[in-house]
Design an enzyme around this catalytic site. Structure first.
Site, PDB file in Angstrom:
ATOM      1  NE  ARG A  74     -10.363  -4.028   5.696  1.00  0.00           N
ATOM      2  CZ  ARG A  74     -10.004  -5.255   5.355  1.00  0.00           C
ATOM      3  NH1 ARG A  74     -10.893  -6.240   5.383  1.00  0.00           N
ATOM      4  NH2 ARG A  74      -8.768  -5.522   5.015  1.00  0.00           N
ATOM      5  CB  VAL A 117      -5.051   6.459   2.951  1.00  0.00           C
ATOM      6  CG1 VAL A 117      -5.454   7.928   3.035  1.00  0.00           C
ATOM      7  CG2 VAL A 117      -4.581   5.958   4.317  1.00  0.00           C
ATOM      8  NE  ARG A 148      -9.348   2.590  17.778  1.00  0.00           N
ATOM      9  CZ  ARG A 148      -9.380   3.766  17.153  1.00  0.00           C
ATOM     10  NH1 ARG A 148      -9.845   4.834  17.765  1.00  0.00           N
ATOM     11  NH2 ARG A 148      -8.943   3.882  15.916  1.00  0.00           N
ATOM     12  NE  ARG A 149     -10.360   5.019  13.444  1.00  0.00           N
ATOM     13  CZ  ARG A 149      -9.467   4.776  12.491  1.00  0.00           C
ATOM     14  NH1 ARG A 149      -9.819   4.059  11.418  1.00  0.00           N
ATOM     15  NH2 ARG A 149      -8.237   5.244  12.585  1.00  0.00           N
ATOM     16  CE  LYS A 158      -3.803   2.366  12.521  1.00  0.00           C
ATOM     17  NZ  LYS A 158      -4.626   1.325  11.906  1.00  0.00           N
ATOM     18  CG  ASP A 159      -2.205  -2.328  11.276  1.00  0.00           C
ATOM     19  OD1 ASP A 159      -3.304  -2.072  11.811  1.00  0.00           O
ATOM     20  OD2 ASP A 159      -1.815  -1.771  10.235  1.00  0.00           O
ATOM     21  CB  CYS A 165      -9.321  -6.418  15.026  1.00  0.00           C
ATOM     22  SG  CYS A 165      -9.546  -8.041  14.326  1.00  0.00           S
ATOM     23  CB  THR A 180      -9.371   2.597  -1.534  1.00  0.00           C
ATOM     24  OG1 THR A 180      -8.396   2.111  -2.463  1.00  0.00           O
ATOM     25  CG2 THR A 180     -10.694   1.906  -1.786  1.00  0.00           C
ATOM     26  NE  ARG A 181      -9.563   2.259   4.997  1.00  0.00           N
ATOM     27  CZ  ARG A 181      -9.469   1.722   6.200  1.00  0.00           C
ATOM     28  NH1 ARG A 181      -9.877   2.399   7.255  1.00  0.00           N
ATOM     29  NH2 ARG A 181      -8.973   0.514   6.377  1.00  0.00           N
ATOM     30  CB  SER A 240      -0.926   0.024   1.214  1.00  0.00           C
ATOM     31  OG  SER A 240      -0.205   0.343   2.398  1.00  0.00           O
TER      32      SER A 240
END
Length: 304
Positions: free
Chosen positions: A147, A150, A129-130, A81-82, A240, A152-153, A11
């Protein structure tokens, strides 16, 4: 000439982060030759389901760890975080770089904040979480899975599929999308994922050469903070599948940790905060986890 091969996801953000690490390593070790080894992971390939549904964030690491085991790469770069709370046997975090912005970002083309969204607005995020924090703040909103990378979103938001989306500030800033951030979602009202904004270098625990090369990039303050956050998450058995948030901050010789566990279905969150000296960051994480469990967080961890 010494060579170091870094495994990375393909990515744009992952490549940016790996190039950043490579540049820092070249600065720290003049004459070091660094080569990127881009790989595709299952977490990148399966985009029609949430991470919780397909096996968790560890899917972003597996192929990179296999490359290190085969000898095709010496280390790998991750968004910390992953990275699961427990690494696979035989691996270690050789360095944790100075943290970027840990906050989440509210991104919208028409609205300035979560409060400004109209009743029933569609907010894109696949993070439990969000979603839990959104539902606690605004039960009327519709969290919708989102999903992809960045770009793509952002493209899905621009196409009108969502009224707003929530992303990590650090990822947007690293890719030059600072202007897309309509509002930072700041603590204590909103908490990020444990270790959000931090970049980590993973290598084989028996690879002394790579451990030594990468150690030059380790940031002690960041490591102290994220170790407290990850210790809290570990004590909660967080993944997750569980809406867990945490943020540790340094103030002189004192460390403050804020933690949260939420329930998407209930639209509620429990919170805890504590302070401790820097040298007991792990204990601080466990203490905050216990305070969350005392408020009933275990019910949501067992059935988020």
């Amino acid at each position: 000439m010494t060579m170091l091969r870094i495994a990375t996801r393909k990515s744009q953000l992952a490549l940016w982060q790996t190039e950043h690490v490579a540049s820092r390593l070249r600065e720290a070790h003049p004459g070091l030759q660094v080569e990127l080894v881009p790989l595709s992971t299952r977490g990148d390939e399966i985009l029609d389901r949430s991470l919780a549904a397909i096996g968790g964030k560890g899917l972003f690491l597996k192929e990179l760890e296999l490359a290190m085991q085969r000898g095709d790469a010496d280390c790998a770069v991750h968004s910390l975080k992953d990275v699961p709370m427990e690494l696979e046997p035989g691996f270690a975090l050789a360095a944790i770089l100075a943290r970027g912005d840990p906050a989440d970002a509210f991104v919208s083309n028409h609205f300035d904040s979560i409060d400004a969204l109209p009743n029933g607005a569609r907010v894109g995020t696949s993070s439990l979480r969000r979603q839990a924090q959104l539902r606690a703040l605004r039960p009327d909103l519709q969290p919708v899975d989102l999903r992809g990378n960045v770009n793509t979103r952002l493209a899905k938001l621009d196409a009108g599929a969502y009224d707003a989306i929530v992303l990590a500030c650090a990822g947007l800033q690293r890719l030059g999308f600072d202007a897309r951030i309509r509002a930072r979602l700041d603590a204590p009202a909103w908490l990020p994922a444990p270790a959000q904004g931090a970049i980590a270098i993973e290598c084989r625990s028996d690879d002394a050469r790579t451990l030594a090369l990468c150690a030059a990039l380790d940031d002690a303050s960041t490591r102290t903070c994220v170790e407290a956050e990850r210790a809290m998450n570990r004590a909660l058995h967080g993944s997750c599948h569980v809406p867990v948030a945490a943020l540790a901050r340094l103030d002189g010789a004192c460390l403050t940790l804020e933690g949260l566990v939420g329930s998407v279905s209930a639209g509620r969150c429990v919170r805890a905060c504590a302070k401790a000296p820097l040298h007991v960051s792990m204990d601080l994480g466990i203490n905050v986890a216990n305070a969350l469990l005392a408020q009933g967080a275990l019910d949501w961890i067992d059935a988020p």
